[in-house]
Design an enzyme around this catalytic site. Structure first.
Site, short mmCIF file in Angstrom:
data_model
loop_
_atom_site.label_atom_id
_atom_site.label_comp_id
_atom_site.label_asym_id
_atom_site.label_seq_id
_atom_site.Cartn_x
_atom_site.Cartn_y
_atom_site.Cartn_z
N PHE A 183 0.81 -1.20 0.00
CA PHE A 183 0.00 0.00 0.00
C PHE A 183 0.85 1.26 0.00
O PHE A 183 0.46 2.29 -0.52
CB PHE A 183 -0.90 -0.05 1.24
CG PHE A 183 -1.83 1.12 1.38
CD1 PHE A 183 -3.05 1.13 0.71
CD2 PHE A 183 -1.51 2.20 2.19
CE1 PHE A 183 -3.92 2.19 0.85
CE2 PHE A 183 -2.38 3.26 2.34
CZ PHE A 183 -3.60 3.26 1.66
N LYS A 191 4.21 3.38 2.43
CA LYS A 191 5.14 3.35 3.56
C LYS A 191 4.42 3.54 4.89
O LYS A 191 3.39 4.23 4.95
CB LYS A 191 6.18 4.45 3.38
CG LYS A 191 7.09 4.19 2.20
CD LYS A 191 8.10 5.31 2.02
CE LYS A 191 9.12 4.92 0.96
NZ LYS A 191 10.04 6.03 0.65
N VAL A 192 4.97 2.96 5.94
CA VAL A 192 4.40 3.12 7.27
C VAL A 192 5.43 3.82 8.16
O VAL A 192 6.59 3.38 8.25
CB VAL A 192 4.01 1.76 7.89
CG1 VAL A 192 3.32 1.97 9.23
CG2 VAL A 192 3.12 0.97 6.95
N ASP A 235 -6.35 -11.79 3.99
CA ASP A 235 -4.90 -11.71 3.89
C ASP A 235 -4.27 -11.98 5.26
O ASP A 235 -3.46 -11.22 5.75
CB ASP A 235 -4.49 -10.33 3.34
CG ASP A 235 -3.09 -10.35 2.73
OD1 ASP A 235 -2.55 -11.46 2.51
OD2 ASP A 235 -2.55 -9.26 2.46
#
Ligand SMILES: *[C@@H]1O[C@H](CO)[C@@H](O)[C@H](O)[C@H]1NC(C)=O
Ligand SMILES: *[C@@H]1O[C@H](CO)[C@@H](O)[C@H](O)[C@H]1NC(C)=O
Ligand SMILES: *[C@@H]1O[C@H](CO)[C@@H](O)[C@H](O)[C@H]1NC(C)=O
Ligand SMILES: *[C@@H]1O[C@H](CO)[C@@H](O)[C@H](O)[C@H]1NC(C)=O
Ligand SMILES: *[C@@H]1O[C@H](CO)[C@@H](O)[C@H](O)[C@H]1NC(C)=O
Ligand SMILES: *[C@@H]1O[C@H](CO)[C@@H](O)[C@H](O)[C@H]1NC(C)=O
Ligand SMILES: *[C@@H]1O[C@H](CO)[C@@H](O)[C@H](O)[C@H]1NC(C)=O
Ligand SMILES: *[C@@H]1O[C@H](CO)[C@@H](O)[C@H](O)[C@H]1NC(C)=O
Ligand SMILES: *[C@@H]1O[C@H](CO)[C@@H](O)[C@H](O)[C@H]1NC(C)=O
Ligand SMILES: *[C@@H]1O[C@H](CO)[C@@H](O)[C@H](O)[C@H]1NC(C)=O
Ligand SMILES: *[C@@H]1O[C@H](CO)[C@@H](O)[C@H](O)[C@H]1NC(C)=O
Length: 862
Positions: free
Chosen positions: A534, A536-537, A648
């Site tokens: 998705f 970057k965190v 998932d």
């Protein structure tokens, strides 16, 4: 009723004699031996074997090619995860009229054409528009495999025809459409298989529904199979058919509304016996061994129709074959269960009595029968319409049970006057996954209608679409790269507009981009926690530094996208649970997609298992983490208002907070599942390799049991501390699930667990844990436990470990005296018997199974 008693008494002695006769009959005639079995792997440079063990001959240089037209061979540019290698990965491409001339003996043939609409030879897949003919019949016209598969939501399709060949050869031609610019034709596989003449009827007994006249299906009639369903049962793959290699699909997707009736399997003491009039190759025993009936309540049954809905092409006439067999030991007599059959809203049969139909047979139950009906459609202006099949009790017969039964359905399109079988291309639904969460309105009927619609659209050619297990292993090990391109992408520029619809939810806070920039010190890479599909965190701080948070910043150009961003917000703003990661808020300024979560101090579960500098987690802590994650998933499946399927589940999506509490995260792929029992969502396969449910791959039908499978893989990952796929290992060890299944069978599982755990797990605990984990990864979803059963078993397993550790004897020598039957009776006095026979003892299957079934009783006990 008097009649029925007579039958009942008389049937006993004859039954015994004829049982033997039938057994012999069945054995002798069980399988049809086709004279021709031609499988052409078009464009394949070599002969190849498919997932089912069938051998496909290459058509390169084959005697079947007439060098009339121009053709080339090519490899598919992409491979979606659900697409088997053979015959789909190669194709022959035609630029003009091209013919395969196949010498055959006269008689009926199944002709099956296999299409996977990828890009070949750098051609645009949407330009593949063509017609196909077999002998004098037109099979396809203006056919777009791409449009068809997109409309149906499948990756590839198989078209099946039944054609009588008069002469000594069958010509199959492919002609690119003259109307479409730069059109070309292609085919991946051609199958010609001689077949018994089981669908013809020329003796005037074939009823046209709603008319008095009869219909003939003779040598000059060609049929296309459009639906073939194993009612009340599961998919029957080609290799399990009676040598005719038909595929029988589950019927549930075609059932109308919530009224699913009851599906069941043959009673153990009922033996299915084919009468002499029905050769066993009409349909395999598996079709007759499962059925659907209306349910136990007569009053309810009288007030509804058990209904299946099939979308069919308007221009054609259809042959509907219904298969019946009474397989319940309580229905053995005439007039016990009598019902009416409606097709296309007209009475097809009044007073259907399966036992009576079994007629002269020795024993009246367990006898397969089938009935054929012809349905003439009334054109209504649209290219497709719905054909309803409805069953209703027949009160006029005053049966014992107001109920109905059905075991199998086959629907065939009958060729038109000019020998045409080709219909229009189905129209794809708007490009969306099955459910668009932004428009999902809880507790309205709307949602069900949507699923229904999606399923119907998916069903247009359901019976001819074959989605086969290649084995999750195969896919998992070899198709990882290709799969990345298979997900449907949203258009990023649409994001703002979609988001405008708003998530005005009080549980979920909305941040400005400025606040986020401050919280992450302008996305300082020093605060980077990780990078996912998705985006970057980052670690950040909000509320003036008071609250640590994790900030996930979506990359609008990433593979995942707006849709998953929305799904995540939608789901997380609805659910709150101790074992689900909490969404604090989001930011959508300037078309950013930013999510703000609780900060998880200990990161992902995986980083504590392998490839890590961190110290290994003790066994009890691992168990507690398993239990926490299981509870979180159980809540998703059942605790929330609707079933939510995570889709998932993996060790990187289980996070650990500062107190080591497990929290399930990442709902980007999640689906809000069906609210009705016994159904599923049909979707494009998504998820992570190595964790994917083989049945989901097979059917592309999502149920919460897919999560159970993935969770089972997680359990093994935790106890073995190795990746679910490690391609550098010897072949048999690459896939963790396969390796574990192998070791389980060989009873050497204890040898492959995390070396750190060796000698630290109490044998009873280990046994319990492995047993439930094995059940989770059962190939068939029906054999997998529910998440509450899993939770209970893990809790029990932990308790066994605690008991063992509390005992004075040390865990290597202890052994529970007696298997406890209920949790509160757990024995604390442990026997110090040294006679424990190592791992062999651990893996015996006998003891725990009864308890597992009753597991749900104890939910909430802890
Ligand atoms: C294609 O070729 C075959 C065999 O030569 C012929 O019978 C058929 O009529 C041709 N079809 C078209 C559309 O040209
Ligand atoms: C139908 O075709 C088969 C095989 O070609 C032949 O044996 C049979 O006699 C034909 N039936 C009729 C009614 O012509
Ligand atoms: C293929 O053709 C379709 C329709 O003509 C077009 O929308 C699409 O962009 C083309 N794809 C490629 C890769 O050229
Ligand atoms: C099958 O077994 C059940 C229970 O064992 C019994 O009630 C029933 O009568 C049996 N049915 C037949 C047809 O033998
Ligand atoms: C069942 O279906 C038939 C035929 O469409 C219809 O006439 C009848 O009203 C239906 N009954 C119920 C209870 O829906
Ligand atoms: C059959 O009946 C159902 C329910 O009443 C209706 O929705 C459907 O349109 C009807 N079908 C035809 C072909 O008339
Ligand atoms: C099917 O095609 C054959 C051959 O063209 C033709 O003789 C027959 O009439 C067609 N059947 C129907 C129902 O139109
Ligand atoms: C061919 O199929 C396309 C796509 O389904 C459709 O738009 C077009 O009208 C069809 N053409 C003919 C001649 O049927
Ligand atoms: C995925 O698609 C992109 C662009 O469409 C392409 O560059 C890339 O090679 C594809 N990857 C695979 C594995 O097919
Ligand atoms: C994969 O297997 C190889 C060979 O046994 C091993 O060296 C490597 O550490 C494994 N990888 C991981 C991530 O465990
Ligand atoms: C699942 O099916 C595969 C392929 O048929 C088989 O190898 C494997 O052993 C099965 N797994 C289990 C747990 O039964």
């Amino acid at each position: 009723m008097r009649n029925s008693n007579k039958f009942g008494l008389m049937s006993i002695p004859i039954f015994v004699i004829l049982y033997l006769a039938f057994t012999i009959h069945v054995n002798m005639a069980a399988n049809y031996a086709p004279i021709e079995k031609i499988l052409l792997n078009c464009g394949g440079p070599l002969d190849a074997t498919d997932y089912d063990g069938r051998k496909w001959a290459t058509d390169v240089g084959s005697k079947y090619l007439l060098d009339s037209g121009k053709s080339t061979i090519s490899q598919a540019a992409t491979q979606e995860p659900s697409v088997p290698e053979v015959p789909y990965m190669t194709a022959r491409i035609f630029y003009s009229n091209f013919t395969y001339r196949i010498p055959v003996v006269a008689g009926r043939k199944f002709v099956r054409l296999y299409f996977y609409p990828a890009s070949y030879a750098s051609l645009n897949a949407s330009n593949a528009v063509f017609s196909a003919t077999a002998g004098s019949y037109t099979l396809l016209n203006n056919f777009s495999a791409l449009q068809t598969t997109e409309a149906l939501g499948y990756a590839f399709i198989i078209k099946e025809y039944s054609i009588n060949v008069e002469g000594e050869r069958l010509d199959i031609s492919f002609v690119p459409s003259a109307k479409a610019p730069s059109a070309y034709a292609f085919v991946n596989g051609i199958e010609i298989m001689s077949m018994p003449d089981i669908y013809s009827c020329t003796d005037g007994t074939l009823k046209i529904v709603g008319q008095i006249s009869a219909f003939n299906i003779g040598n000059n009639t060609a049929l296309e199979n459009v639906y073939r369903l194993n009612v009340g049962g599961n998919l029957i793959p080609p290799s399990h058919d009676t040598d005719l290699y038909r595929t029988w699909y589950a019927d549930a997707p075609y059932i109308d509304g919530a009224a699913f009736g009851v599906s069941y399997s043959v009673d153990p003491n009922v033996t299915i016996q084919y009468p002499p009039s029905i050769p066993p190759y009409v349909a395999p025993i598996d079709v007759y061994a499962t059925a659907r009936s209306m349910g136990p309540n007569s009053q309810v049954n009288l007030n509804y129709n058990l209904t299946w809905i099939f979308s069919v092409d308007s221009e054609f006439t259809y042959l509907v074959r219904l298969h019946f067999c009474e397989i319940q030991a309580n229905i053995t007599l005439i007039n016990q269960r009598v019902f009416d059959i409606f097709l296309y809203n007209q009475t097809a049969e009044q007073g259907a009595d399966v036992i009576a139909w079994a007629g002269g047979a020795s024993q009246l139950y367990g006898v397969p029968v089938y009935k054929d009906y012809v349905v003439l459609l009334v054109p209504n202006g649209s290219p497709q319409q719905d054909l309803w099949l409805e069953l209703h009790p027949d009160p006029l017969s005053r049966p014992n049970y107001y109920d109905a039964i059905l075991n199998g359905i086959e629907i065939f399109k009958i060729n038109g006057t000019n020998g045409n079988l080709a219909g229009p291309n189905p129209i794809p639904a708007p490009k969306q996954d099955v459910i668009n969460p932004t428009s999902y309105i809880p507790s309205s009927g709307d949602y069900k209608t949507k699923i229904r619609k999606a399923i119907i659209i998916g069903g247009i050619c359901g019976g001819i679409i074959l989605v086969i297990v290649i084995g999750f292993y195969l896919i998992a090990t070899s198709r990882c790269q290709h799969g990345k391109n298979s997900s449907v992408r949203e258009v990023p520029s649409k994001c703002h507009q979609d988001l405008e619809q708003g998530f005005t939810n009080n549980l979920c806070r909305r941040f400005s981009f400025a606040e986020i920039t401050v919280a992450t010190k302008n996305f300082d890479e020093a605060f980077l926690l990780g990078v996912g599909g998705f985006g970057k965190v980052y670690k950040g701080e909000i509320d003036g530094g008071a609250t640590p948070v994790a900030i996930k910043r979506g990359n609008p150009l990433s593979d995942q996208g707006v849709h998953e961003f929305q799904t995540e917000i939608e789901i997380l703003s609805k659910v709150r649970h101790h074992h689900l990661v909490s969404l604090i808020g989001y930011c959508e300024d300037s078309c950013e997609m930013i999510l703000v979560y609780d900060y998880m101090a200990h990161g992902t579960l995986r980083e504590h298992l392998y490839k890590t500098q961190k110290s290994p987690l003790p066994w009890k802590q691992r168990l507690e983490i398993c239990i926490g994650a299981a509870r979180g998933l159980y809540y998703l499946h059942s605790g929330a208002k609707q079933t939510i399927i995570h889709r998932d589940v993996k060790t990187t999506n289980i996070l650990l907070d500062e107190k080591w509490v497990a929290k399930v995260s990442d709902f980007g792929l999640s689906k809000i599942g069906p609210t009705i029992d016994k159904t599923h969502v049909t979707t494009v396969v998504k998820g992570s390799y190595g964790y994917l449910d083989p049945e989901y791959l097979l059917l592309q039908q999502l149920t919460e049991k897919s999560d159970v499978y993935s969770f089972g893989v997680v359990l093994f990952e935790i106890i073995c501390a190795r990746p679910v796929l490690n391609r550098t290992l010897p072949e048999e060890q690459v896939s963790l699930v396969e390796w574990v299944a192998h070791c389980h069978e060989k009873r050497i599982l204890d040898q492959i667990i995390d070396p750190y755990l060796k000698g630290k797990i109490a044998p009873e605990c280990f046994k319990q844990f492995i047993e439930i984990a094995m059940k989770c990864v059962a190939n068939q979803s029906i054999d997998r436990p529910s998440m509450d059963e899993v939770t209970w078993n893990l809790e029990f397993s932990l308790q066994l470990q605690r008991n063992a550790e509390e005992s004075n004897e040390g865990i290597s020598r202890i052994h529970i005296e007696e298997e406890p039957s209920v949790p509160h009776k757990w024995k604390k006095n442990l026997d110090a018997s040294p006679s424990l026979d190592g791992c062999g003892h651990l893996f015996s299957q006998e003891v725990m199974s009864q308890k597992l079934n009753g597991g749900h009783l104890w939910t909430g006990f802890f």
